[in-house]
Design an enzyme around this catalytic site. Sequence first.
Site, short mmCIF file in Angstrom:
data_model
loop_
_atom_site.label_atom_id
_atom_site.label_comp_id
_atom_site.label_asym_id
_atom_site.label_seq_id
_atom_site.Cartn_x
_atom_site.Cartn_y
_atom_site.Cartn_z
N THR A 1 -5.49 -0.27 7.54
CA THR A 1 -6.66 -0.78 7.84
C THR A 1 -6.78 -0.91 9.47
OG1 THR A 1 -7.02 -1.74 5.71
CG2 THR A 1 -8.50 -2.30 7.39
N CYS B 1 -5.61 -9.17 3.16
CA CYS B 1 -6.72 -8.24 3.81
C CYS B 1 -8.06 -8.90 4.29
CB CYS B 1 -7.08 -7.26 2.88
SG CYS B 1 -5.63 -6.10 2.31
N ALA C 1 -16.88 -18.31 -7.93
CA ALA C 1 -16.82 -19.43 -7.15
C ALA C 1 -15.36 -20.12 -7.00
CB ALA C 1 -17.56 -20.62 -7.16
N ARG D 1 0.18 -14.19 1.38
CA ARG D 1 -0.29 -14.00 2.79
C ARG D 1 -1.71 -14.74 2.59
NH1 ARG D 1 0.97 -7.79 4.31
NH2 ARG D 1 1.06 -7.68 2.09
N GLU E 1 -4.44 -5.51 -4.94
CA GLU E 1 -3.16 -5.85 -5.57
C GLU E 1 -3.20 -6.47 -6.77
OE1 GLU E 1 -0.98 -8.54 -2.69
OE2 GLU E 1 -1.28 -7.02 -0.87
N VAL F 1 0.66 -1.23 0.19
CA VAL F 1 -0.07 -0.01 0.01
C VAL F 1 0.77 1.29 -0.01
CG1 VAL F 1 -1.51 1.21 1.54
CG2 VAL F 1 -2.15 -1.04 0.94
N LYS G 1 -14.30 0.83 5.79
CA LYS G 1 -13.29 0.10 5.15
C LYS G 1 -13.48 -1.34 5.69
CE LYS G 1 -9.44 -1.78 3.35
NZ LYS G 1 -9.64 -2.00 1.98
N PHE H 1 -16.96 -10.30 -7.69
CA PHE H 1 -16.77 -11.07 -6.45
C PHE H 1 -17.75 -12.00 -6.49
CE2 PHE H 1 -14.18 -7.59 -5.57
CZ PHE H 1 -13.30 -7.95 -4.99
N LEU H 2 -18.20 -12.69 -7.54
CA LEU H 2 -19.20 -13.75 -7.68
C LEU H 2 -18.55 -14.90 -8.26
CD1 LEU H 2 -22.52 -12.40 -8.37
CD2 LEU H 2 -21.70 -13.28 -6.33
N1 NAD Z 1 -2.11 -5.08 0.48
C1 NAD Z 1 -3.24 -4.54 0.23
O1 NAD Z 1 -3.81 -4.82 -0.85
C2 NAD Z 1 -4.02 -3.59 1.15
C3 NAD Z 1 -5.18 -2.95 0.52
C4 NAD Z 1 -5.89 -2.20 1.21
C5 NAD Z 1 -5.32 -1.80 2.67
N2 NAD Z 1 -4.28 -2.43 3.18
C6 NAD Z 1 -3.85 -2.29 4.50
O2 NAD Z 1 -2.62 -1.46 4.44
C7 NAD Z 1 -1.49 -1.69 5.62
C8 NAD Z 1 -0.47 -1.96 4.75
O3 NAD Z 1 -0.54 -2.98 4.33
P1 NAD Z 1 0.74 -3.75 3.14
O4 NAD Z 1 0.27 -4.86 2.58
O5 NAD Z 1 1.05 -2.47 2.35
O6 NAD Z 1 1.82 -4.06 4.24
P2 NAD Z 1 3.36 -4.67 4.02
O7 NAD Z 1 3.57 -5.52 5.01
O8 NAD Z 1 3.47 -5.12 2.45
O9 NAD Z 1 4.11 -3.28 4.52
C9 NAD Z 1 4.15 -2.72 5.55
C10 NAD Z 1 5.45 -1.97 5.61
O10 NAD Z 1 5.53 -1.17 6.88
C11 NAD Z 1 7.13 -1.18 7.21
N3 NAD Z 1 6.98 -0.59 8.76
C12 NAD Z 1 6.39 -1.12 9.76
N4 NAD Z 1 6.52 -0.12 10.98
C13 NAD Z 1 7.23 0.77 10.30
C14 NAD Z 1 7.84 2.06 10.95
N5 NAD Z 1 7.63 2.27 12.26
N6 NAD Z 1 8.52 2.93 10.10
C15 NAD Z 1 8.78 2.54 9.08
N7 NAD Z 1 8.15 1.36 8.43
C16 NAD Z 1 7.53 0.81 8.94
C17 NAD Z 1 7.31 -2.64 7.08
O11 NAD Z 1 8.79 -2.80 7.26
C18 NAD Z 1 6.78 -2.89 5.90
O12 NAD Z 1 7.51 -2.75 4.83
C19 NAD Z 1 -2.42 -2.71 6.37
O13 NAD Z 1 -3.23 -2.17 7.39
C20 NAD Z 1 -3.52 -3.29 5.38
O14 NAD Z 1 -4.64 -4.10 5.84
C21 NAD Z 1 -3.63 -3.48 2.43
#
Ligand code: NAD
Length: 447
Positions: free
Chosen positions: A122, A263, A255, A331, A155, A11, A207, A252-253
Amino acid sequence: MRIAMIGTGYVGLVSGACFSEFGVTVTCVDKDESKIERLKRGEIPIFEPGLDKLVASNAAAGRLHFTTDLSEAVTGADAVFIAVGTPSRRGDGHADLSYVFGAAREIAAAMDRYTVVVTKSTVPVGTGREVEKVIREARPDADFDVVSNPEFLREGSAINDFMRPDRVVIGAETERAREVMRQLYRVLYLIETPILFTSLETSEMIKYAANTFLATKITFINEIADLCERAGADVHDVAKGIGLDGRIGRKFLHAGPGYGGSCFPKDTLALVRTARDLGAPLRIVETVVDINDKRKKAMADRIVAAAGGDLRGKTVAVLGLAFKPNTDDMRDAPSLDIVPALVAAGARVRAFDPESMDEARKVLSGIEFCDNAYDTMAGADVLAILTEWNEFRSLNLNRVKELMAAPVMVDLRNVYEPEMMAKAGFTYTSIGRPWPYGGRGAAPAAG
Ligand SMILES: NC(=O)c1ccc[n+]([C@@H]2O[C@H](COP(=O)([O-])OP(=O)(O)OC[C@H]3O[C@@H](n4cnc5c(N)ncnc54)[C@H](O)[C@@H]3O)[C@@H](O)[C@H]2O)c1
C-alpha cells in the site's frame, strides 16, 4: 509465467502461494533469513488459516520457491511484485517508503528482460512514478513498466479474499503491462471477477480510499454505540436496522474498542498527510483518526469502572490480544493501549490469546501469559474480552463464575447477549447495548 514476490510477510506469502495455485511459477524473496529458512523447512512463520496446506502443496509441485537472493528471483521473471512493509514513518505519520525504494533499486540491478514491476504494497499516490524514476536512474537501459496492484485481502480470511476477491484493481499504462497482468489474473478473469484497469495514481488512491472509508464506517458505528448507551438503544439492532439497507450494507458495522491492525491506523494517517501536502485536507478522515486514538485509550476506563473505580490490587483476566480473530498480528491492536493502562492503574493482568502469544510477549510486559482462557480467570475480579475469537464465544459461564472472585465481564466485542449474562448472574458491560437490558432504566434482572 514466472514471477518474483519481494517481501514474504502477510501479503507477500499469501499472494505468492495463491499465484502458484493459479499455475504461475513463484519465487518468494525475503531479507529475513530465518523466515526463509523456516519456509524452506515447510514451516509457516505467520498464522493464517489454510496457508500451511497451500504452501506445502505448491512447493511440492515445484511452483513455489523461497530465497533470500533477490537477483536470483528477479532474473527471468515476467513480473516482480513489491510486497514489503510500508509502516508509519516515525514522527510525521507519512508512509515510510524506504523498503519500497530499496527493493526497487535491487530489482533494477537484477532485471534481464522486459519486466513488469508491480507495487502490491500500500503506497501513497505518486509512489509508482517515483519507483519508475528510481529504476530508470539505476538502469537507463532497462525495459520495464511499473504497475500498481493494491491488495485488499484481510488477515484471517486472506486466501479466500485473494482467490475470490470482490475486484482486482490494476493501474497500468501500457498495453504490454496490462497483458502480463491479465495473464497472471487469468483464473480470476475466468470466474468473472471484475478487473478494473486504471492509471497508476488512481489505483494507488483506490486502496487508500477503500481503507479510510471502512475505518470511517467502523468509527461511525462506534460513536453511534456511545450514543445508544446514553439513549437506552441497542447498537446491535441499530447496526442491523441500517445495515439491511442495501445502500449501507451490514459489514464493518460492529461496534468495538476502535480499529487496529497493520493497515487502517497507518493508512488513515498516511492519507491524511498526503491530503494535507496536496492542499486538499480530508477533515472527515482527520476526525476519524482522532476519535479512534482516543477511543482505544479510553477503553481501559470501562474495565476500571466495572471493577468499582479502582484496579489497585485487583486481577483482570484478558481474553484476546491480537487485533482481530484468526491472526497472530499484534500491530496497533487495541490491547496495546488497554493492557498497559490496566497495569498502570495497579491491576494484575492475566492474559491469553489462541495464536498471538509469541508476538504479544515481544510487545507487552508486566503481565502473566496463561495457557488457556480459563487459566486467566483464577481469582479474577474482572474478565475482559478484547478479541472475538470463536472459542471465547461459548465459555462455560458456570465455570467462569466459579473461577472468578466476582462475576464481572467487560465485553468489548459484544460477543454475549446482555439478557443471557444477566440470567447467568454476571455484571456485564458491552459496547452500546443497554444494561440492565430491555431499555433505559429497566430493573436489573441479574441474580
Ligand atoms: N497485512 C495485511 O492485511 C495487508 C493487507 C493489504 C495490504 N497490505 C500492505 O501490504 C504491504 C506488506 O504488508 P505485510 O503485512 O505483508 O508486511 P510484513 O511486515 O508482514 O512483511 C513485509 C516483509 O518484507 C520484507 N522485506 C522488506 N524489505 C525487503 C527487501 N528489500 N527484500 C526482501 N524482503 C524485504 C520484510 O523482511 C518482511 O518479511 C504493506 O504495504 C501493507 O500496507 C497489508
